[in-house]
Design an enzyme around this catalytic site. Structure first.
Site, PDB file in Angstrom:
ATOM      1  N   ALA A  71      61.987  92.508  64.505  1.00 28.41           N
ATOM      2  CA  ALA A  71      61.274  93.176  63.055  1.00 28.41           C
ATOM      3  C   ALA A  71      60.642  91.760  62.660  1.00 28.41           C
ATOM      4  CB  ALA A  71      62.295  93.790  62.583  1.00 28.41           C
ATOM      5  N   GLU A 125      70.326  89.802  65.664  1.00 27.91           N
ATOM      6  CA  GLU A 125      70.665  90.218  64.609  1.00 27.91           C
ATOM      7  C   GLU A 125      71.621  89.624  63.743  1.00 27.91           C
ATOM      8  OE1 GLU A 125      69.624  92.319  67.027  1.00 27.91           O
ATOM      9  OE2 GLU A 125      67.955  93.586  66.265  1.00 27.91           O
ATOM     10  N   GLY A 149      63.889  93.599  67.260  1.00 33.16           N
ATOM     11  CA  GLY A 149      63.438  94.922  67.374  1.00 33.16           C
ATOM     12  C   GLY A 149      62.435  95.061  68.700  1.00 33.16           C
ATOM     13  N   GLU A 197      64.472  96.080  71.376  1.00 28.93           N
ATOM     14  CA  GLU A 197      64.659  97.670  71.264  1.00 28.93           C
ATOM     15  C   GLU A 197      63.167  98.459  71.629  1.00 28.93           C
ATOM     16  OE1 GLU A 197      65.959  96.676  67.218  1.00 28.93           O
ATOM     17  OE2 GLU A 197      67.612  97.932  67.619  1.00 28.93           O
TER      18      GLU A 197
HETATM   19  N1  COA Z   1      59.500  87.814  62.063  1.00 29.19           N
HETATM   20  C1  COA Z   1      58.537  87.160  61.237  1.00 29.19           C
HETATM   21  N2  COA Z   1      57.841  85.913  61.859  1.00 29.19           N
HETATM   22  C2  COA Z   1      58.489  85.498  63.058  1.00 29.19           C
HETATM   23  C3  COA Z   1      59.631  86.003  63.972  1.00 29.19           C
HETATM   24  C4  COA Z   1      60.073  87.121  63.135  1.00 29.19           C
HETATM   25  N3  COA Z   1      60.720  88.188  63.738  1.00 29.19           N
HETATM   26  N4  COA Z   1      59.704  85.512  65.137  1.00 29.19           N
HETATM   27  C5  COA Z   1      58.836  84.359  64.905  1.00 29.19           C
HETATM   28  N5  COA Z   1      58.053  84.372  63.665  1.00 29.19           N
HETATM   29  C6  COA Z   1      57.118  83.322  63.383  1.00 29.19           C
HETATM   30  C7  COA Z   1      57.669  82.105  62.862  1.00 29.19           C
HETATM   31  O1  COA Z   1      58.262  82.174  61.703  1.00 29.19           O
HETATM   32  C8  COA Z   1      56.796  81.061  62.901  1.00 29.19           C
HETATM   33  O2  COA Z   1      55.635  81.416  62.095  1.00 29.19           O
HETATM   34  P1  COA Z   1      54.938  80.304  61.250  1.00 29.19           P
HETATM   35  O3  COA Z   1      54.239  79.645  62.391  1.00 29.19           O
HETATM   36  O4  COA Z   1      54.150  80.922  60.040  1.00 29.19           O
HETATM   37  O5  COA Z   1      56.181  79.315  60.632  1.00 29.19           O
HETATM   38  C9  COA Z   1      55.937  81.781  64.410  1.00 29.19           C
HETATM   39  O6  COA Z   1      56.435  83.017  64.322  1.00 29.19           O
HETATM   40  C10 COA Z   1      56.342  80.982  65.674  1.00 29.19           C
HETATM   41  O7  COA Z   1      57.814  81.098  65.778  1.00 29.19           O
HETATM   42  P2  COA Z   1      58.572  79.590  65.926  1.00 29.19           P
HETATM   43  O8  COA Z   1      60.040  80.094  65.408  1.00 29.19           O
HETATM   44  O9  COA Z   1      57.811  78.636  65.300  1.00 29.19           O
HETATM   45  O10 COA Z   1      58.397  79.416  67.663  1.00 29.19           O
HETATM   46  P3  COA Z   1      59.732  78.818  68.367  1.00 29.19           P
HETATM   47  O11 COA Z   1      58.968  78.908  69.780  1.00 29.19           O
HETATM   48  O12 COA Z   1      59.993  77.710  67.829  1.00 29.19           O
HETATM   49  O13 COA Z   1      61.067  79.918  68.467  1.00 29.19           O
HETATM   50  C11 COA Z   1      62.033  81.890  68.556  1.00 29.19           C
HETATM   51  C12 COA Z   1      60.676  81.108  68.877  1.00 29.19           C
HETATM   52  C13 COA Z   1      61.747  83.529  69.174  1.00 29.19           C
HETATM   53  C14 COA Z   1      63.056  81.312  69.188  1.00 29.19           C
HETATM   54  C15 COA Z   1      61.986  82.216  67.203  1.00 29.19           C
HETATM   55  O14 COA Z   1      60.837  82.356  66.571  1.00 29.19           O
HETATM   56  C16 COA Z   1      62.975  83.135  66.542  1.00 29.19           C
HETATM   57  O15 COA Z   1      64.084  82.852  66.774  1.00 29.19           O
HETATM   58  N6  COA Z   1      62.623  84.228  66.212  1.00 29.19           N
HETATM   59  C17 COA Z   1      63.252  85.216  65.325  1.00 29.19           C
HETATM   60  C18 COA Z   1      63.937  85.900  66.468  1.00 29.19           C
HETATM   61  C19 COA Z   1      64.866  87.117  65.707  1.00 29.19           C
HETATM   62  O16 COA Z   1      65.827  86.767  65.009  1.00 29.19           O
HETATM   63  N7  COA Z   1      64.409  88.278  65.852  1.00 29.19           N
HETATM   64  C20 COA Z   1      65.226  89.491  65.296  1.00 29.19           C
HETATM   65  C21 COA Z   1      64.659  89.889  64.049  1.00 29.19           C
HETATM   66  S1  COA Z   1      65.799  91.490  63.687  1.00 29.19           S
END
Ligand code: COA
Length: 268
Positions: A74, A142, A119, A122
């Site tokens: 999400a 989460e 999400g 999911e």
């Molecule tokens: N919601 C909003 N933005 C997200 C996102 C999410 N769930 N997941 C990634 N992004 C965005 C980042 O903020 C970043 O945006 P920016 O370039 O404007 O700063 C972009 O996507 C790239 O992500 P980044 O974190 O820089 O990539 P990474 O390769 O270093 O890491 C992940 C990848 C997947 C490990 C990391 O993005 C992450 O942990 N995301 C969240 C996962 C999560 O907790 N999901 C559950 C949500 S309920």
């Protein structure tokens, strides 16, 4: 996807393409790792409704754009705005769309090309089958954000992989790779990254070549294995079987076998 394929609708956050009897839905916010914001969820719902009613479409594939993600969850920016008054409806909104997907009259395949987190995991769980690239990563992170899965994860993950694996994934927030996902039954198969969509297309085309009413009746009957008790589920199977016996495709399929020729299904 080759260029001759028809782009049916060009949304802001997804791409919907049709190739023969298969529709490909690509989640398309690669700069945000295809995070599921409200616009994307609404557009996904509309695309699925289109697929459900399209006579041409017999099977659907969902994948993510870009090299890194299927969907990284999400949208955390939108999630952060929630409070005790709005949170339950935020969850119900995503739950409803994923449940519509799960109960769709056509099979939906998740082609998991990268991160499928929160999400995103999911969404993959709501699909009828999951195929993954070797670099795919799955998880319900989460708890790292101080919340719990809200788009059906506590229910579907538990039913799919069992309580022990579901507990470990949801309580630890840890990610697993595609090999581990395969081992616990979260994905059906792993395909090389370069051929993931082609392999999913082959599976979707194989399904699309069968009698469409038999496919939708199979989906309904299999669903009843989760929704109903065994006796009621058996009855649901019998009712679905009976309905299919009234179709032209049933007569055609059995006659074609007896006449030693390929069946020509019409969808009626
Ligand atoms: N919601 C909003 N933005 C997200 C996102 C999410 N769930 N997941 C990634 N992004 C965005 C980042 O903020 C970043 O945006 P920016 O370039 O404007 O700063 C972009 O996507 C790239 O992500 P980044 O974190 O820089 O990539 P990474 O390769 O270093 O890491 C992940 C990848 C997947 C490990 C990391 O993005 C992450 O942990 N995301 C969240 C996962 C999560 O907790 N999901 C559950 C949500 S309920």
């Amino acid at each position: 996807f080759p260029s001759h394929d028809i782009i049916i609708m060009n949304f802001e956050t997804i791409i919907l393409e049709e190739k023969g009897h298969v529709c490909l839905i690509t989640l398309n916010r690669p700069d945000k790792l295809n995070a599921l914001n409200a616009t994307l969820l609404n557009e996904l719902q509309k695309a699925l409704q289109f697929c459900a009613y399209s006579e041409l479409c017999h099977a659907i594939i969902i994948t993510g754009s870009g090299p890194k993600a299927f969907a990284a969850g999400a949208d955390i920016a939108q999630l952060h705005e929630q409070n005790a008054e709005t949170g339950a409806d935020f969850a119900r909104f995503g739950q409803q769309i994923f449940t519509e997907l799960e109960y769709l009259n056509k099979p939906v395949i998740a082609a998991v090309n990268g991160f499928a987190l929160g999400g995103g995991c999911e969404l993959a769980l709501a699909c009828h089958m999951r195929f993954a690239a070797p670099q795919a990563k799955f998880g319900q992170p989460e708890v790292n954000l101080g919340i719990i899965p809200g788009y059906g994860g506590t229910q579907r993950l538990t039913k799919l992989v069992g309580r022990a694996h579901s507990m470990e994934l949801i309580l630890s927030g840890a990610l697993i790779d595609s090999e581990e996902a395969l081992r616990i039954g979260l994905v059906n198969k792993i395909f090389p990254s370069e051929t993931l969509i082609d392999e999913c297309m082959k599976i979707a085309e194989l399904i699309a070549s069968k009698a469409p009413l038999a496919i939708s009746a199979s989906l309904k009957a299999i669903r009843s294995a989760e929704d109903l008790g065994t006796q009621e589920g058996m009855e649901s199977e019998a009712i679905n079987f009976g309905e299919i016996c009234g179709t032209m495709d049933f007569k055609e399929g059995t006659l074609a076998f007896l006449e030693k020729r390929p069946a020509q299904f019409s969808g009626h």
